[in-house]
Structure formats: structure tokens, C-alpha cells
Design a protein around this motif. Structure first.
Motif, PDB file in Angstrom:
ATOM      1  N   PHE A 247       0.789  -1.232   0.000  1.00  0.00           N
ATOM      2  CA  PHE A 247       0.000   0.000   0.000  1.00  0.00           C
ATOM      3  C   PHE A 247       0.820   1.280   0.000  1.00  0.00           C
ATOM      4  CE2 PHE A 247      -2.611  -3.214   2.206  1.00  0.00           C
ATOM      5  CZ  PHE A 247      -3.679  -3.257   1.325  1.00  0.00           C
ATOM      6  N   GLY A 248       2.107   1.220   0.261  1.00  0.00           N
ATOM      7  CA  GLY A 248       2.937   2.421   0.304  1.00  0.00           C
ATOM      8  C   GLY A 248       3.148   2.922   1.726  1.00  0.00           C
ATOM      9  N   ASP A 249       3.967   3.966   1.843  1.00  0.00           N
ATOM     10  CA  ASP A 249       4.350   4.494   3.156  1.00  0.00           C
ATOM     11  C   ASP A 249       3.189   5.093   3.947  1.00  0.00           C
ATOM     12  OD1 ASP A 249       6.989   3.777   2.956  1.00  0.00           O
ATOM     13  OD2 ASP A 249       7.638   5.709   2.157  1.00  0.00           O
ATOM     14  N   LEU A 250       2.275   5.747   3.277  1.00  0.00           N
ATOM     15  CA  LEU A 250       1.198   6.434   3.997  1.00  0.00           C
ATOM     16  C   LEU A 250       0.213   5.490   4.661  1.00  0.00           C
ATOM     17  CD1 LEU A 250       0.432   9.404   1.595  1.00  0.00           C
ATOM     18  CD2 LEU A 250       1.705   9.426   3.741  1.00  0.00           C
ATOM     19  N   ALA A 251       0.196   4.242   4.270  1.00  0.00           N
ATOM     20  CA  ALA A 251      -0.750   3.282   4.852  1.00  0.00           C
ATOM     21  C   ALA A 251      -0.317   2.784   6.223  1.00  0.00           C
ATOM     22  CB  ALA A 251      -0.923   2.093   3.910  1.00  0.00           C
ATOM     23  N   VAL A 252       0.914   3.071   6.631  1.00  0.00           N
ATOM     24  CA  VAL A 252       1.394   2.564   7.916  1.00  0.00           C
ATOM     25  C   VAL A 252       0.670   3.244   9.074  1.00  0.00           C
ATOM     26  CG1 VAL A 252       3.423   2.329   9.396  1.00  0.00           C
ATOM     27  CG2 VAL A 252       3.612   1.909   6.948  1.00  0.00           C
ATOM     28  N   ARG A 253       0.345   4.505   8.950  1.00  0.00           N
ATOM     29  CA  ARG A 253      -0.336   5.213  10.039  1.00  0.00           C
ATOM     30  C   ARG A 253      -1.750   4.682  10.289  1.00  0.00           C
ATOM     31  NH1 ARG A 253       3.327   8.583   7.833  1.00  0.00           N
ATOM     32  NH2 ARG A 253       4.665   9.721   9.286  1.00  0.00           N
ATOM     33  N   PRO A 254      -2.574   4.526   9.241  1.00  0.00           N
ATOM     34  CA  PRO A 254      -3.880   3.891   9.500  1.00  0.00           C
ATOM     35  C   PRO A 254      -3.752   2.445   9.983  1.00  0.00           C
ATOM     36  CG  PRO A 254      -3.890   4.978   7.364  1.00  0.00           C
ATOM     37  CD  PRO A 254      -2.500   5.043   7.875  1.00  0.00           C
ATOM     38  N   TYR A 255      -2.721   1.766   9.526  1.00  0.00           N
ATOM     39  CA  TYR A 255      -2.465   0.394   9.980  1.00  0.00           C
ATOM     40  C   TYR A 255      -2.166   0.384  11.481  1.00  0.00           C
ATOM     41  CZ  TYR A 255      -0.094  -4.151  10.208  1.00  0.00           C
ATOM     42  OH  TYR A 255       0.282  -5.425  10.537  1.00  0.00           O
ATOM     43  N   ALA A 256      -1.369   1.349  11.950  1.00  0.00           N
ATOM     44  CA  ALA A 256      -1.069   1.466  13.380  1.00  0.00           C
ATOM     45  C   ALA A 256      -2.343   1.804  14.159  1.00  0.00           C
ATOM     46  CB  ALA A 256       0.002   2.517  13.617  1.00  0.00           C
ATOM     47  N   TRP A 257      -3.180   2.694  13.603  1.00  0.00           N
ATOM     48  CA  TRP A 257      -4.434   3.028  14.278  1.00  0.00           C
ATOM     49  C   TRP A 257      -5.327   1.800  14.388  1.00  0.00           C
ATOM     50  CZ3 TRP A 257      -9.540   2.523  13.139  1.00  0.00           C
ATOM     51  CH2 TRP A 257     -10.425   3.141  14.018  1.00  0.00           C
ATOM     52  N   PHE A 258      -5.398   0.994  13.323  1.00  0.00           N
ATOM     53  CA  PHE A 258      -6.209  -0.216  13.358  1.00  0.00           C
ATOM     54  C   PHE A 258      -5.765  -1.140  14.496  1.00  0.00           C
ATOM     55  CE2 PHE A 258      -6.318  -4.729  12.335  1.00  0.00           C
ATOM     56  CZ  PHE A 258      -7.683  -4.940  12.355  1.00  0.00           C
ATOM     57  N   TRP A 259      -4.449  -1.337  14.645  1.00  0.00           N
ATOM     58  CA  TRP A 259      -3.960  -2.219  15.709  1.00  0.00           C
ATOM     59  C   TRP A 259      -4.244  -1.628  17.088  1.00  0.00           C
ATOM     60  CZ3 TRP A 259      -3.348  -7.062  15.865  1.00  0.00           C
ATOM     61  CH2 TRP A 259      -3.024  -7.767  14.716  1.00  0.00           C
ATOM     62  N   ALA A 260      -4.112  -0.312  17.226  1.00  0.00           N
ATOM     63  CA  ALA A 260      -4.445   0.316  18.508  1.00  0.00           C
ATOM     64  C   ALA A 260      -5.927   0.110  18.825  1.00  0.00           C
ATOM     65  CB  ALA A 260      -4.104   1.803  18.464  1.00  0.00           C
ATOM     66  N   PHE A 261      -6.792   0.315  17.829  1.00  0.00           N
ATOM     67  CA  PHE A 261      -8.226   0.109  18.012  1.00  0.00           C
ATOM     68  C   PHE A 261      -8.530  -1.349  18.359  1.00  0.00           C
ATOM     69  CE2 PHE A 261     -12.332  -1.073  16.097  1.00  0.00           C
ATOM     70  CZ  PHE A 261     -13.168  -0.295  16.879  1.00  0.00           C
ATOM     71  N   ALA A 262      -7.893  -2.275  17.651  1.00  0.00           N
ATOM     72  CA  ALA A 262      -8.140  -3.698  17.899  1.00  0.00           C
ATOM     73  C   ALA A 262      -7.699  -4.104  19.307  1.00  0.00           C
ATOM     74  CB  ALA A 262      -7.410  -4.537  16.851  1.00  0.00           C
ATOM     75  N   LEU A 263      -6.541  -3.635  19.738  1.00  0.00           N
ATOM     76  CA  LEU A 263      -6.057  -3.992  21.077  1.00  0.00           C
ATOM     77  C   LEU A 263      -6.895  -3.343  22.173  1.00  0.00           C
ATOM     78  CD1 LEU A 263      -2.188  -3.934  20.572  1.00  0.00           C
ATOM     79  CD2 LEU A 263      -3.639  -5.916  21.018  1.00  0.00           C
TER      80      LEU A 263
END
Length: 106
Positions: A38-54
């Protein structure tokens, strides 16, 4: 006293520092394929998803989903809001470690 085998317990995940550490570890060890696809910019939403999931997992483990649909909406809403500072903390921790590069200011 916390032993090494007690690194990511549920009690530790209930704290801000524990949640930031868990999100940071998960994202750092799995962001390579996210960047590749997905490219570099997708890492931030990916981190948010993991924070939300945890955060949602910890809320479930604490029994906060027992109140019915109204309670679920409130818990999921608070998990979504609280995921932002956790994500910012994880990203900031990564940047501090990366830019420090083992050299700490006096």
C-alpha cells in the motif's frame, strides 16, 4: 515485580505505556508488507487499526461489552477515540528511537 515472561500481560496492556509498546512492536514487525502493498502512507492507519483492535480486546476482556448494543457503541466509540493518542505515541516512539540512533543528548 514484573518478570521478563510477564512482558505483555493484560494488566500491562491496560496502561498507556503497555498499549503503545504493543502497537509499536506489532507495527514494526509487520509494516514491511504493508509498505510493499500500500505504500508508506498506509502505515499510520495500519497502526491506528492495531491500537483500536487492542483497545477493543482489552475492553472485551474487562467485560465492558456485557451491557447490550448501547454499551457496545459506547465502548467501540471510546476505543476509536483512544486509539488516536496510542497511535501517536507509538509513531512518536519509533521516530525518537530512529532519529536518536543510539546517541543520546547530554
Amino acid at each position: 515485580m514484573t518478570e521478563f515472561h510477564d512482558f505483555l500481560t493484560l494488566d500491562y496492556l491496560r496502561t498507556f505505556a503497555g498499549m503503545v509498546a504493543a502497537v509499536n512492536l506489532i507495527v514494526q514487525f509487520s509494516k514491511g508488507w504493508v509498505k510493499a502493498v500500500f505504500g508508506d502512507l498506509a502505515v499510520r492507519p495500519y497502526a491506528w487499526f492495531w491500537a483500536f483492535a487492542l483497545l477493543t480486546f482489552v475492553a472485551y476482556a474487562d467485560g465492558r461489552f456485557a451491557g447490550g448494543p448501547g454499551q457496545w457503541v459506547a465502548v467501540l466509540g471510546m476505543s476509536a477515540v483512544n486509539a488516536f493518542p496510542v497511535t501517536l505515541g507509538a509513531i512518536a516512539t519509533y521516530h525518537v528511537i530512529r532519529h536518536c540512533n543510539g546517541r543520546f543528548p547530554d
